[in-house]
Design an enzyme around this catalytic site. Structure first.
Site, PDB file in Angstrom:
ATOM      1  N   GLY A  54      82.517  29.427  38.992  1.00 42.41           N
ATOM      2  CA  GLY A  54      82.978  29.191  37.557  1.00 42.41           C
ATOM      3  C   GLY A  54      83.250  27.851  37.065  1.00 42.41           C
ATOM      4  O   GLY A  54      83.438  27.448  35.996  1.00 42.41           O
ATOM      5  N   TYR A  96      81.890  44.941  50.893  1.00 41.50           N
ATOM      6  CA  TYR A  96      82.421  44.756  49.665  1.00 41.50           C
ATOM      7  C   TYR A  96      83.171  45.736  49.200  1.00 41.50           C
ATOM      8  O   TYR A  96      82.621  46.888  49.216  1.00 41.50           O
ATOM      9  CB  TYR A  96      81.313  44.697  48.597  1.00 41.50           C
ATOM     10  CG  TYR A  96      80.660  43.373  48.791  1.00 41.50           C
ATOM     11  CD1 TYR A  96      80.882  42.221  49.566  1.00 41.50           C
ATOM     12  CD2 TYR A  96      79.340  43.028  48.192  1.00 41.50           C
ATOM     13  CE1 TYR A  96      80.054  41.216  49.818  1.00 41.50           C
ATOM     14  CE2 TYR A  96      78.493  42.221  48.210  1.00 41.50           C
ATOM     15  CZ  TYR A  96      78.842  40.879  48.917  1.00 41.50           C
ATOM     16  OH  TYR A  96      78.334  39.916  48.989  1.00 41.50           O
TER      17      TYR A  96
END
Length: 323
Positions: free
Chosen positions: A212, A61
């Site tokens: 989303g 990440y």
């Protein structure tokens, strides 16, 4: 503000918060901008203050940025945090270019992770996925060795099949399975979830809003630079039809006085005591609503309505969660 309850992560496993904090979006992993680092650190610390001790990160990440950030946030608060780290993905210029699951690579990865996090032991260590490039026995056996050495406390796995889960668990007890799970992504209910439950393995469920899709805020078409354009679920007529399906969730959320996102998290939370919603946040302002979602009670009729409307395959197209 709600203080979250604790659950055992797997059979006789460690106590962790029923809600987990995903830290990936606090760093530039897919080539996007890095968020406000001070706000991200404050978000992690506020989560810890409210009983969310499960912090999920990955050594890839932001090319290590995320681990450094988490390390800053937990400095002098090590006992408050349960650190989950994924490894194995190789990124270059914001693109995933492969996996490296060789034992020698794993031993290299963990040393860098421990330094960046500023800790002596990682609580949960897991390959980000398994691709058969290295035998499962070798990957899991290496982590088992790290557990014996004291560098790791518990074994986790991520985004694998039921067959791979059984094989991994036969090499060393698996405490947690991290996997995408939402009303819009229920394909794991056939084999993988029952296998995890049978073996007494906790489930860390990410992508509760299906990237989303279930927030009720998405509009068609997406912006040209939106990474979701790569997935057929978010393209053309597929997205239009899928957003029509979300209207049922929006209506129910409005009737109950919550947001669609909160209801999506509540549904995942209601799937079992062994299932933890893992929610990504990078701002403190998001924390109260996500904590509140854990208190939402769904009636049997409401769950039936959602399950019927969002049955397996109801959403058109696919995402990277559907391999």
């Amino acid at each position: 503000m709600t203080t979250i309850t604790k659950i055992a992560l797997g059979k006789n496993g460690p106590l962790v918060s029923k809600l987990g904090l995903g830290c990936m979006r606090m760093s530039s992993t897919w080539g996007g901008p890095i968020t406000d680092e001070n706000e991200s650190i404050a978000t992690i610390q506020m989560a810890l203050d409210n009983g969310i001790n499960f912090l999920n990160t990955g050594d890839f990440y932001g090319a290590g940025h995320n681990e450094l950030l988490v390390g800053k946030a937990i400095k002098n608060r090590r006992e408050d945090a349960f650190i989950s780290v994924k490894f194995g993905a190789i990124f270059y210029n914001g693109q995933l270019i492969g996996l490296d699951l060789r034992p020698v690579a794993i031993k290299n990865f963990i040393n860098y992770s421990l330094v960046r996090l500023g800790i002596d032991t990682i609580d949960l260590y897991q390959p980000c996925r398994l691709d058969n490039s290295v035998p499962v026995e070798d990957v899991i056996g290496t982590i088992a060795d790290l557990i014996k050495e004291g560098k790791v406390r518990h074994l986790g796995v991520s985004e694998i099949t039921a067959e791979q889960l059984r094989k991994a668990h036969s090499v060393h007890p698996v405490s947690a399975l991290e996997i995408g799970y939402s009303l819009a992504d229920r394909q794991i209910e056939k084999d993988l979830l029952p296998t995890a439950k049978e073996l007494g393995i906790g489930v860390v469920a990410f992508a509760n809003t299906a990237e989303g899709l279930l927030t009720g805020e998405l509009k068609a078409p997406l912006q040209n630079n939106d990474y979701r354009n790569h997935f057929s679920r978010f393209q053309g007529e597929n997205l239009i039809k899928n957003l029509e399906k979300v209207e049922v969730l929006k209506t129910m959320a409005k009737e109950k006085g919550y947001s669609p996102t909160q209801l999506a998290i509540a549904w995942v939370n209601a799937q079992g005591e062994h299932i933890m919603p893992l929610v990504s946040m990078s701002r403190r302002s998001r924390l109260p609503e996500n904590l509140q979602a854990m208190d939402i009670a769904l009636t049997d009729d409401e769950i039936h309505t959602l399950n019927s409307h969002f049955s397996v395959g109801a959403m058109l197209g696919s995402t990277y969660l559907q391999r």
